[in-house]
Design a protein around this motif. Structure first.
Motif, PDB file in Angstrom:
ATOM      1  N   ILE A   1       0.859  -1.185   0.000  1.00  0.00           N
ATOM      2  CA  ILE A   1       0.000   0.000   0.000  1.00  0.00           C
ATOM      3  C   ILE A   1       0.888   1.225   0.000  1.00  0.00           C
ATOM      4  O   ILE A   1       1.869   1.291   0.746  1.00  0.00           O
ATOM      5  N   ILE A   2       0.564   2.196  -0.844  1.00  0.00           N
ATOM      6  CA  ILE A   2       1.249   3.488  -0.799  1.00  0.00           C
ATOM      7  C   ILE A   2       0.411   4.432   0.061  1.00  0.00           C
ATOM      8  O   ILE A   2      -0.757   4.680  -0.249  1.00  0.00           O
ATOM      9  N   LEU A   3       0.991   4.928   1.141  1.00  0.00           N
ATOM     10  CA  LEU A   3       0.301   5.863   2.033  1.00  0.00           C
ATOM     11  C   LEU A   3       0.640   7.287   1.596  1.00  0.00           C
ATOM     12  O   LEU A   3       1.780   7.726   1.727  1.00  0.00           O
ATOM     13  N   ARG A   4      -0.348   7.998   1.079  1.00  0.00           N
ATOM     14  CA  ARG A   4      -0.114   9.329   0.516  1.00  0.00           C
ATOM     15  C   ARG A   4      -0.503  10.451   1.473  1.00  0.00           C
ATOM     16  O   ARG A   4      -0.482  11.617   1.080  1.00  0.00           O
ATOM     17  N   ASN A   5      -0.871  10.110   2.690  1.00  0.00           N
ATOM     18  CA  ASN A   5      -1.307  11.141   3.633  1.00  0.00           C
ATOM     19  C   ASN A   5      -0.595  11.018   4.973  1.00  0.00           C
ATOM     20  O   ASN A   5      -1.189  11.162   6.034  1.00  0.00           O
ATOM     21  N   ILE A   6       0.722  10.741   4.894  1.00  0.00           N
ATOM     22  CA  ILE A   6       1.568  10.752   6.081  1.00  0.00           C
ATOM     23  C   ILE A   6       2.478  11.972   5.984  1.00  0.00           C
ATOM     24  O   ILE A   6       3.193  12.147   5.000  1.00  0.00           O
ATOM     25  N   PHE A   7       2.426  12.844   7.005  1.00  0.00           N
ATOM     26  CA  PHE A   7       3.124  14.129   6.932  1.00  0.00           C
ATOM     27  C   PHE A   7       4.005  14.332   8.164  1.00  0.00           C
ATOM     28  O   PHE A   7       3.588  14.046   9.293  1.00  0.00           O
ATOM     29  N   TYR A   8       5.211  14.814   7.914  1.00  0.00           N
ATOM     30  CA  TYR A   8       6.153  15.120   8.990  1.00  0.00           C
ATOM     31  C   TYR A   8       6.457  16.610   9.023  1.00  0.00           C
ATOM     32  O   TYR A   8       6.369  17.300   8.000  1.00  0.00           O
ATOM     33  N   ALA A   9       6.807  17.104  10.188  1.00  0.00           N
ATOM     34  CA  ALA A   9       7.299  18.471  10.292  1.00  0.00           C
ATOM     35  C   ALA A   9       8.619  18.573   9.523  1.00  0.00           C
ATOM     36  O   ALA A   9       9.338  17.586   9.361  1.00  0.00           O
ATOM     37  N   THR A  10       8.939  19.778   9.044  1.00  0.00           N
ATOM     38  CA  THR A  10      10.141  19.992   8.247  1.00  0.00           C
ATOM     39  C   THR A  10      11.397  19.599   9.031  1.00  0.00           C
ATOM     40  O   THR A  10      11.566  19.981  10.201  1.00  0.00           O
ATOM     41  N   ASP A  11      12.257  18.793   8.401  1.00  0.00           N
ATOM     42  CA  ASP A  11      13.514  18.335   9.008  1.00  0.00           C
ATOM     43  C   ASP A  11      13.279  17.663  10.355  1.00  0.00           C
ATOM     44  O   ASP A  11      14.026  17.869  11.328  1.00  0.00           O
ATOM     45  N   SER A  12      12.221  16.858  10.444  1.00  0.00           N
ATOM     46  CA  SER A  12      11.876  16.233  11.726  1.00  0.00           C
ATOM     47  C   SER A  12      11.170  14.914  11.474  1.00  0.00           C
ATOM     48  O   SER A  12      10.566  14.705  10.427  1.00  0.00           O
ATOM     49  N   TYR A  13      11.270  14.014  12.460  1.00  0.00           N
ATOM     50  CA  TYR A  13      10.508  12.762  12.376  1.00  0.00           C
ATOM     51  C   TYR A  13       9.187  12.868  13.135  1.00  0.00           C
ATOM     52  O   TYR A  13       8.484  11.873  13.303  1.00  0.00           O
ATOM     53  N   GLU A  14       8.843  14.084  13.618  1.00  0.00           N
ATOM     54  CA  GLU A  14       7.585  14.281  14.336  1.00  0.00           C
ATOM     55  C   GLU A  14       6.407  14.257  13.348  1.00  0.00           C
ATOM     56  O   GLU A  14       6.371  15.026  12.386  1.00  0.00           O
ATOM     57  N   LEU A  15       5.459  13.377  13.594  1.00  0.00           N
ATOM     58  CA  LEU A  15       4.275  13.300  12.737  1.00  0.00           C
ATOM     59  C   LEU A  15       3.366  14.504  12.951  1.00  0.00           C
ATOM     60  O   LEU A  15       3.164  14.940  14.086  1.00  0.00           O
ATOM     61  N   GLU A  16       2.826  15.017  11.873  1.00  0.00           N
ATOM     62  CA  GLU A  16       1.833  16.088  11.982  1.00  0.00           C
ATOM     63  C   GLU A  16       0.444  15.487  12.212  1.00  0.00           C
ATOM     64  O   GLU A  16       0.178  14.331  11.871  1.00  0.00           O
ATOM     65  N   ASN A  17      -0.443  16.293  12.778  1.00  0.00           N
ATOM     66  CA  ASN A  17      -1.803  15.830  13.051  1.00  0.00           C
ATOM     67  C   ASN A  17      -2.530  15.401  11.778  1.00  0.00           C
ATOM     68  O   ASN A  17      -3.456  14.589  11.828  1.00  0.00           O
ATOM     69  N   ARG A  18      -2.124  15.951  10.640  1.00  0.00           N
ATOM     70  CA  ARG A  18      -2.759  15.589   9.374  1.00  0.00           C
ATOM     71  C   ARG A  18      -2.569  14.119   9.023  1.00  0.00           C
ATOM     72  O   ARG A  18      -3.249  13.589   8.149  1.00  0.00           O
ATOM     73  N   SER A  19      -1.651  13.454   9.712  1.00  0.00           N
ATOM     74  CA  SER A  19      -1.378  12.041   9.435  1.00  0.00           C
ATOM     75  C   SER A  19      -2.344  11.110  10.157  1.00  0.00           C
ATOM     76  O   SER A  19      -2.407   9.914   9.842  1.00  0.00           O
ATOM     77  N   ILE A  20      -3.071  11.618  11.132  1.00  0.00           N
ATOM     78  CA  ILE A  20      -3.888  10.763  12.000  1.00  0.00           C
ATOM     79  C   ILE A  20      -4.933   9.982  11.207  1.00  0.00           C
ATOM     80  O   ILE A  20      -5.145   8.792  11.428  1.00  0.00           O
ATOM     81  N   ALA A  21      -5.600  10.642  10.267  1.00  0.00           N
ATOM     82  CA  ALA A  21      -6.672   9.985   9.519  1.00  0.00           C
ATOM     83  C   ALA A  21      -6.150   8.763   8.770  1.00  0.00           C
ATOM     84  O   ALA A  21      -6.744   7.678   8.827  1.00  0.00           O
ATOM     85  N   GLU A  22      -5.023   8.911   8.083  1.00  0.00           N
ATOM     86  CA  GLU A  22      -4.465   7.801   7.302  1.00  0.00           C
ATOM     87  C   GLU A  22      -3.992   6.674   8.201  1.00  0.00           C
ATOM     88  O   GLU A  22      -4.239   5.493   7.933  1.00  0.00           O
ATOM     89  N   LEU A  23      -3.313   7.016   9.304  1.00  0.00           N
ATOM     90  CA  LEU A  23      -2.821   5.986  10.224  1.00  0.00           C
ATOM     91  C   LEU A  23      -3.974   5.248  10.888  1.00  0.00           C
ATOM     92  O   LEU A  23      -3.888   4.044  11.137  1.00  0.00           O
ATOM     93  N   THR A  24      -5.055   5.966  11.172  1.00  0.00           N
ATOM     94  CA  THR A  24      -6.234   5.320  11.749  1.00  0.00           C
ATOM     95  C   THR A  24      -6.814   4.308  10.771  1.00  0.00           C
ATOM     96  O   THR A  24      -7.231   3.207  11.160  1.00  0.00           O
ATOM     97  N   LYS A  25      -6.867   4.679   9.489  1.00  0.00           N
ATOM     98  CA  LYS A  25      -7.348   3.753   8.467  1.00  0.00           C
ATOM     99  C   LYS A  25      -6.451   2.515   8.400  1.00  0.00           C
ATOM    100  O   LYS A  25      -6.932   1.383   8.249  1.00  0.00           O
ATOM    101  N   LEU A  26      -5.150   2.715   8.506  1.00  0.00           N
ATOM    102  CA  LEU A  26      -4.203   1.604   8.449  1.00  0.00           C
ATOM    103  C   LEU A  26      -4.404   0.657   9.633  1.00  0.00           C
ATOM    104  O   LEU A  26      -4.443  -0.567   9.469  1.00  0.00           O
ATOM    105  N   ILE A  27      -4.546   1.244  10.830  1.00  0.00           N
ATOM    106  CA  ILE A  27      -4.758   0.422  12.039  1.00  0.00           C
ATOM    107  C   ILE A  27      -6.055  -0.377  11.922  1.00  0.00           C
ATOM    108  O   ILE A  27      -6.102  -1.570  12.227  1.00  0.00           O
ATOM    109  N   THR A  28      -7.124   0.283  11.469  1.00  0.00           N
ATOM    110  CA  THR A  28      -8.409  -0.393  11.305  1.00  0.00           C
ATOM    111  C   THR A  28      -8.292  -1.531  10.306  1.00  0.00           C
ATOM    112  O   THR A  28      -8.821  -2.630  10.507  1.00  0.00           O
ATOM    113  N   PHE A  29      -7.573  -1.281   9.212  1.00  0.00           N
ATOM    114  CA  PHE A  29      -7.379  -2.302   8.183  1.00  0.00           C
ATOM    115  C   PHE A  29      -6.626  -3.506   8.755  1.00  0.00           C
ATOM    116  O   PHE A  29      -7.008  -4.662   8.554  1.00  0.00           O
ATOM    117  N   LEU A  30      -5.543  -3.233   9.483  1.00  0.00           N
ATOM    118  CA  LEU A  30      -4.740  -4.319  10.050  1.00  0.00           C
ATOM    119  C   LEU A  30      -5.534  -5.127  11.072  1.00  0.00           C
ATOM    120  O   LEU A  30      -5.397  -6.351  11.161  1.00  0.00           O
TER     121      LEU A  30
END
Length: 548
Positions: free
Chosen positions: A519-548
């Motif tokens: 699966i290509i996840l197109r809605n995972i977002f990080y802060a610039t020059d950081s591994y910190e996930l942005e809140n905009r990533s929550i929806a996609e990760l939630t879908k992934l968790i539900t799928f798994l």
């Protein structure tokens, strides 16, 4: 003698005798006054105005109530300045009833609004949509898919134009329709309402064809609304055996190129009262409609009901006193942006009849103050039934004031201040990656700022075709899922984008679940020059968790 004829509604002889009386005495004030009443009953309003002015010339204080009646006639003729002058004169008299004073003051407010509106007209250049849609019969209540490729209308036709009762004669007599241009218009008891559908080809509307059974019957069907992809229709039908009230709301789903047998929505949407004029939200989850049921603010109010998880509709909620008045609110239309609502009202201040208004829903669920669409979109006639295309730049409505062929459907460029939030759409097909078979899949459009699902849809079970609306000026995740398949995600970064001239055309291949698939996840977002996930990533990760 003239009064006797008048009381028997023999207006012709009543007028003749009154005019004979006035030949003997031109200042016979009572004769002028009764003539004005006769002309009003006979809808000869210009002559009624003339008769009232004759009374004023003879004896300006003879009957103070005539100033209010005269003002009402002048408002119907767009002479608002003269109407206001006569209303001021009316209010100068003593011993007026409070309810009469209140009514005159409201009429003055209407005059003030109308005078200002006519001095500051809005852009309005209506164009008849053409002879493939409009005929010598009345056409009204247009409904449009988001891609503007399908137009559904209600047409008032002679009962013998379509035969439904005999299975051997279930046909549309198009030759009758052509020949009927040479016939007299049928009487009111000889007509019925049916749905007609037109498809756009090469930028032009094709000949509107009767939708046929089971949508149309020998009774009346009308005031329809269709889902943005054209897959579902809600409409009004009256006096049916399965009805709960005089008029009820029905639904029909489009399947296999045709329409399902319509089903009554039942309680609590329908009631023992008058329930009609539905408008379905672009996600299919909220149904706006008009009802005169108890608990409202006036004669007819706008209500809404929401589709619950169990597939039932919730108890309807009144839209509130900001929109609903003591008068009549009608023809709600919720735009594909799911925020802008257009409707008609004769209780809000306007041009004197039923005017068209616009409201916008705020993030907290409240509505903005109603905005009158202005003159000459609104006039001293009754305006109802306006819809706006997904892009928000073009409106459609029905009118008999712009045509000598009865009610016709017109389109016009909607001026900027009256436009909703523009909406684009993604359109395509869903299919199995391995077999290429078409699939029915579930679509969700998610606001990445709030993680709220703002649109849901399903692709056609036979063709796999889909259409999902995408409001502009925000960032969205699109999720496509089906049991037994890996989900598909896409990203639409539209923040700051207000106009999209071309829709998104995309075919989606879903991969069956098996070892080695990705699966290509197109809605995972990080802060610039950081591994910190942005809140905009929550929806996609939630879908992934539900799928798994």
């Amino acid at each position: 003698q003239a009064l006797q004829y008048f009381n028997r509604m023999d207006y012709f002889n009543a007028v003749q005798l009154m005019q004979r009386a006035l030949k003997y005495d031109k200042k016979f004030v009572e004769a002028h006054l009764v003539l004005a009443e006769i002309y009003i009953e006979n809808k000869t309003f210009d002559k009624a105005v003339e008769s009232y002015k004759n009374v004023i010339d003879i004896n300006p204080d003879f009957f103070p109530g005539m100033y209010s009646s005269l003002a009402q006639l002048e408002m119907m003729q767009n002479d608002f300045k003269s109407a206001k002058k006569h209303l001021d004169k009316f209010l100068s008299y003593d011993n007026l009833k409070p309810i009469t004073i209140s009514r005159a003051e409201r009429m003055i407010t209407t005059c003030d609004f109308a005078i200002n509106a006519m001095e500051n007209p809005v852009p309005f250049n209506p164009v008849n949509v053409g002879e493939n849609i409009n005929t010598r019969y009345d056409e009204y209540w247009p409904s449009l898919t988001a891609d503007e490729q399908t137009l559904v209308i209600t047409r008032l036709i002679p009962v013998d134009l379509v035969q439904y009762s005999d299975p051997q004669k279930d046909y549309i007599d198009e030759q009758y329709l052509a020949e009927s241009n040479r016939r007299m218009l049928p009487g009111l008891n000889d007509v019925q309402e049916d749905f007609y559908i037109s498809i756009k080809e090469d930028g032009k509307w094709t000949n509107a064809i009767n939708a046929g059974k089971p949508l149309n019957t020998s009774g009346n069907e009308g005031a329809q609304t269709i889902l943005v992809d054209g897959s579902m229709m809600y409409f009004t039908a009256c006096n049916r055996e399965d009805g709960l009230g005089r008029c009820d709301i029905y639904s029909s789903e489009r399947k296999n190129g045709g329409w399902d047998l319509p089903a009554n929505l039942g309680s609590p949407v329908n009631s023992s009262h008058w329930d009609a004029q539905p408008s379905i939200s672009p996600d299919g989850k909220t149904l706006f409609f008009v009802s005169n049921r108890a608990g409202g603010y006036g004669q007819k109010d706008i209500w809404y009901s929401q589709l619950m998880e169990n597939g039932n509709w919730s108890k309807p909620v009144n839209l509130g006193e900001k929109i609903n008045t003591s008068g009549q609110e009608q023809s709600p239309f919720i735009h594909p942006d799911n925020k802008t609502l257009y409707f008609a009202s004769d209780g809000l201040i306007g041009m004197g009849g039923s005017d068209l208004f616009k409201v916008t829903r705020h993030d907290d669920g409240s509505w903005s103050e109603p905005k009158n669409l202005g003159y000459p979109i609104n006039s001293n006639f009754d305006e109802i039934g306006l819809i706006v295309n997904a892009q928000g730049n073009k409106a459609y409505f029905s009118s008999d004031r712009l045509s000598n062929m009865g009610r016709d459907i017109f389109e016009f460029e909607l001026y900027q201040e009256a436009r909703p939030n523009p909406v684009s759409y993604v359109k395509g097909k869903v299919f199995d990656f391995d077999t290429k078979n078409r699939l029915q899949a579930h679509f969700e459009l998610i606001d990445l700022e709030t993680n709220d699902i703002i649109m849901q849809a399903k692709s056609d079970p036979n063709t796999g075709e889909f259409l999902v609306c995408i409001p502009t000026d925000n960032n969205y995740a699109l999720n496509v899922s089906k049991e037994g398949y890996l989900f598909y995600s896409d990203n639409f970064g539209l923040k700051g984008v207000h106009v999209i001239t071309d829709p998104f055309l995309k075919d989606v291949a879903l991969k069956p679940i098996k070892e080695g698939q990705k699966i290509i996840l197109r809605n995972i977002f990080y802060a610039t020059d950081s591994y910190e996930l942005e809140n905009r990533s929550i929806a996609e990760l939630t879908k992934l968790i539900t799928f798994l």
